[in-house]
Design a protein around this motif. Structure first.
Motif, mmCIF file in Angstrom:
data_model
loop_
_atom_site.group_PDB
_atom_site.id
_atom_site.type_symbol
_atom_site.label_atom_id
_atom_site.label_comp_id
_atom_site.label_asym_id
_atom_site.label_seq_id
_atom_site.Cartn_x
_atom_site.Cartn_y
_atom_site.Cartn_z
ATOM 1 N N ILE A 374 0.834 -1.211 0.000
ATOM 2 C CA ILE A 374 0.000 0.000 0.000
ATOM 3 C C ILE A 374 0.862 1.252 0.000
ATOM 4 N N ILE A 375 1.859 1.298 0.861
ATOM 5 C CA ILE A 375 2.721 2.472 0.959
ATOM 6 C C ILE A 375 3.511 2.662 -0.332
ATOM 7 N N ASN A 376 4.004 1.571 -0.905
ATOM 8 C CA ASN A 376 4.728 1.664 -2.176
ATOM 9 C C ASN A 376 3.817 2.207 -3.273
ATOM 10 N N ARG A 377 2.584 1.735 -3.295
ATOM 11 C CA ARG A 377 1.631 2.186 -4.313
ATOM 12 C C ARG A 377 1.314 3.673 -4.144
ATOM 13 N N LEU A 378 1.159 4.103 -2.912
ATOM 14 C CA LEU A 378 0.876 5.516 -2.661
ATOM 15 C C LEU A 378 2.029 6.398 -3.130
ATOM 16 N N ILE A 379 3.249 6.015 -2.794
ATOM 17 C CA ILE A 379 4.413 6.830 -3.128
ATOM 18 C C ILE A 379 4.670 6.852 -4.631
ATOM 19 N N CYS A 380 4.390 5.748 -5.303
ATOM 20 C CA CYS A 380 4.695 5.654 -6.730
ATOM 21 C C CYS A 380 3.553 6.099 -7.636
ATOM 22 N N GLN A 381 2.303 5.834 -7.222
ATOM 23 C CA GLN A 381 1.169 6.104 -8.104
ATOM 24 C C GLN A 381 0.139 7.058 -7.519
ATOM 25 N N PHE A 382 0.222 7.358 -6.221
ATOM 26 C CA PHE A 382 -0.678 8.309 -5.557
ATOM 27 C C PHE A 382 -2.145 7.858 -5.592
ATOM 28 N N GLU A 383 -2.367 6.559 -5.594
ATOM 29 C CA GLU A 383 -3.726 6.053 -5.621
ATOM 30 C C GLU A 383 -3.772 4.624 -5.098
ATOM 31 N N LEU A 384 -4.944 4.209 -4.661
ATOM 32 C CA LEU A 384 -5.183 2.837 -4.235
ATOM 33 C C LEU A 384 -6.503 2.365 -4.804
ATOM 34 N N ASP A 385 -6.530 1.146 -5.311
ATOM 35 C CA ASP A 385 -7.768 0.486 -5.695
ATOM 36 C C ASP A 385 -8.021 -0.609 -4.659
ATOM 37 N N PHE A 386 -9.013 -0.401 -3.823
ATOM 38 C CA PHE A 386 -9.234 -1.285 -2.676
ATOM 39 C C PHE A 386 -9.560 -2.713 -3.107
ATOM 40 N N ASN A 423 -14.455 2.257 -2.850
ATOM 41 C CA ASN A 423 -13.632 1.460 -3.759
ATOM 42 C C ASN A 423 -12.196 1.934 -3.935
ATOM 43 N N SER A 424 -11.929 3.216 -3.655
ATOM 44 C CA SER A 424 -10.611 3.726 -4.027
ATOM 45 C C SER A 424 -10.225 4.966 -3.247
ATOM 46 N N LEU A 425 -8.958 5.312 -3.427
ATOM 47 C CA LEU A 425 -8.374 6.511 -2.813
ATOM 48 C C LEU A 425 -7.527 7.199 -3.870
ATOM 49 N N GLN A 426 -7.651 8.512 -3.962
ATOM 50 C CA GLN A 426 -6.815 9.310 -4.853
ATOM 51 C C GLN A 426 -6.206 10.456 -4.052
ATOM 52 N N VAL A 427 -4.880 10.604 -4.159
ATOM 53 C CA VAL A 427 -4.199 11.724 -3.514
ATOM 54 C C VAL A 427 -4.356 12.949 -4.405
ATOM 55 N N SER A 428 -4.644 14.080 -3.812
ATOM 56 C CA SER A 428 -4.847 15.308 -4.584
ATOM 57 C C SER A 428 -3.516 15.842 -5.101
ATOM 58 N N PRO A 429 -3.538 16.703 -6.125
ATOM 59 C CA PRO A 429 -2.296 17.332 -6.598
ATOM 60 C C PRO A 429 -1.539 18.051 -5.485
ATOM 61 N N ALA A 430 -2.247 18.678 -4.543
ATOM 62 C CA ALA A 430 -1.572 19.345 -3.417
ATOM 63 C C ALA A 430 -1.037 18.323 -2.419
ATOM 64 N N GLY A 431 -1.753 17.224 -2.239
ATOM 65 C CA GLY A 431 -1.327 16.205 -1.282
ATOM 66 C C GLY A 431 -0.116 15.416 -1.729
ATOM 67 N N ARG A 432 0.162 15.406 -3.028
ATOM 68 C CA ARG A 432 1.286 14.612 -3.527
ATOM 69 C C ARG A 432 2.630 15.114 -3.014
ATOM 70 N N LEU A 433 2.712 16.393 -2.699
ATOM 71 C CA LEU A 433 3.958 16.927 -2.159
ATOM 72 C C LEU A 433 4.223 16.451 -0.740
ATOM 73 N N ILE A 434 3.177 16.028 -0.045
ATOM 74 C CA ILE A 434 3.328 15.551 1.333
ATOM 75 C C ILE A 434 2.752 14.138 1.446
ATOM 76 N N ILE A 435 3.107 13.306 0.462
ATOM 77 C CA ILE A 435 2.577 11.945 0.400
ATOM 78 C C ILE A 435 2.962 11.125 1.635
ATOM 79 N N ARG A 436 4.099 11.472 2.249
ATOM 80 C CA ARG A 436 4.484 10.733 3.456
ATOM 81 C C ARG A 436 3.407 10.826 4.533
ATOM 82 N N ARG A 437 2.687 11.928 4.575
ATOM 83 C CA ARG A 437 1.629 12.091 5.583
ATOM 84 C C ARG A 437 0.502 11.086 5.368
#
Length: 467
Positions: A374-386, A423-437
């Motif tokens: 999950i963490i790898n997917r968030l950092i690399c693609q900024f999204e999750l498909d549950f 079903n899913s999660l998408q990180v916003s364009p602003a959130g991508r800069l602080i994806i670690r959060r």
């Protein structure tokens, strides 16, 4: 293309201290009740899976000390100290290679340090030849090495291509003379340009450059001047690292004038400037301080969903087992992490006693592997498909992560996420800069989320700030 937007108030609200997630679980979870039996069993499992290989060699020596550095290193002008270490490194590689099926191909190789180009040309050739005699290297693999452009010449660049490297990573950091003096790191634009020209002439596949913001005497003006010069040099990839001043952990940082460090507001302004400058100049934001040209393999991997993250940062080849050699190096094989001793005497003594130089490690549970994905997917693609994750790990995502989904709701309301539904999660364009959060929500080893402010305000933090 990865879209990003700047929201300073959002950044300030979520600029906590947290892991960089080059691994999950992170290194503080490793323990010393881990030995060669666990390593051998993991290699046997990885042989059955027949995954491709990623190799890492740690060369800890440097000619001079860079005051900001937190790497495992040995600063010495005595070049004779390298050969006894290299002898042990050859020995370790041989001992581990005998357990690895010969048919498995190496897709990635990285020499890090320290300064790998500290060793002589003959020593470099011997180490590469030794590695190639024990492992089968793929013709289309990525083989990279870190170098200090202030201590490398054009002859060395050609030697590196001749022995098999096809990618270079140059630690430029900053071109401003006052900043360079403050951190004791020197490389001129002319020196870097000569190396870039030679690398292009020798047909290297990719050139990467590292920059640091937040060093003493840096400000928006000095950083802008450095960025302009770097853009003219035209690297294929760029890393822009936030300097974390942690003198209680890294003694060399005490040699810098802490009063000369830019304040938090200036650091934020420098980051904003850098992102604007680089993206306007054609670089694509990959994530976690990394940028690349659109035709670079990192961008292609992110576009097709194959981008990965490991101990060396972002990687284009997924599914590799990483075999790491040398002091302090960390391997990631099947479902284990294993780290070598951090000092040469302990490392050498183990090999002299015909033992592997293992200091500590960790066998990952199924929950660890799930959260790692999950963490790898968030950092690399900024999204999750549950549903996809649920099927892969045989879980009901919504039930398994009920607490985390509840904790994500405030992040959605605050704008870090652009989507969070059943079903899913998408990180916003602003959130991508602080994806670690966002990643920290899924980290089972961090304190409860309500205690994150305590982490951020600690006088001696274990982790750096997100920004």
């Amino acid at each position: 293309m990865t879209d990003i937007s700047w929201d300073e108030s959002l950044i300030k609200r979520h600029d906590l201290a947290g892991p960089r997630y080059t691994s999950y679980p992170t290194a503080p979870q490793f323990h010393d009740e881990f030995g060669p039996q666990e390593l051998k069993a993991a290699i046997d499992r990885s042989n059955e899976a027949a995954r491709p290989l990623s190799l890492y060699m740690h060369i800890p020596f440097c000619d001079t000390i860079c005051y900001y550095c937190g790497c495992n290193k040995i600063v010495t002008a005595n070049k004779k100290r390298a050969q006894p270490y290299l002898d042990k490194l050859h020995q370790e590689i041989s001992r581990v290679a005998q357990w690895v099926d010969s048919g498995r191909k190496v897709k990635q190789l990285h020499w890090g340090g320290g300064t790998p180009t500290y060793i002589s040309h003959q020593q470099m050739r011997e180490l590469m030849t030794h590695s190639q005699s024990l492992f089968e290297f793929s013709e289309d693999g990525e083989y990279s090495i870190e170098l200090h452009p202030g201590t490398t010449n054009q002859e060395t660049i050609s030697l590196l291509k001749d022995i098999g490297f096809n990618r270079l990573s140059m630690g430029v950091q900053d071109f401003d003379p006052k900043v360079q003096t403050a951190v004791n790191r020197f490389n001129s634009v002319e020196e870097v340009q000569a190396l870039v020209d030679q690398a292009r002439q020798d047909d290297f596949d990719s050139i990467s450059m590292d920059l640091i913001y937040g060093l003493p005497f840096q400000n928006c003006r000095t950083l802008a001047e450095t960025l302009d010069k770097v853009i003219q040099l035209g690297p294929d990839r760029l890393s822009l690292f936030n300097y974390a001043h942690l003198p209680h952990l890294f003694k060399t940082q005490r040699q810098m004038d802490a009063e000369a460090l830019p304040p938090a507001e200036e650091k934020l302004a420098m980051l904003h400037l850098a992102i604007d400058t680089l993206t306007r100049s054609g670089y694509q934001y990959i994530g976690m301080d990394h940028f690349a040209k659109p035709d670079d393999e990192l961008c292609k991997a992110q576009y097709n969903g194959s981008l990965q993250r490991n101990f060396q940062g972002y990687a284009t080849y997924g599914g590799c087992d990483m075999f790491a050699f040398g002091v302090s190096s960390i391997s990631a094989i099947d479902n284990i992490f294993v780290q070598n001793h951090k000092d040469i005497p302990s490392y050498s003594k183990a090999l002299e006693q015909e033992r592997l130089p293992i200091s500590k490690g960790l066998q990952l549970s199924q929950d660890d592997l799930l959260r790692q994905h999950i963490i790898n997917r968030l950092i690399c693609q900024f999204e999750l498909d549950f549903n996809t994750i649920g099927q892969r790990f045989s879980i009901d995502f919504q039930s398994y992560f009920a607490k985390e989904l509840l904790a994500l709701q405030p992040l959605l309301e605050d704008g870090l996420l652009s989507q969070l539904d059943h079903n899913s999660l998408q990180v916003s364009p602003a959130g991508r800069l602080i994806i670690r959060r966002v990643c920290m929500v899924f980290d089972a080893y961090l304190p409860a989320l309500q205690d994150q402010a305590l982490i951020a305000s600690s006088t001696q933090p274990r982790y750096s700030k997100i920004i």
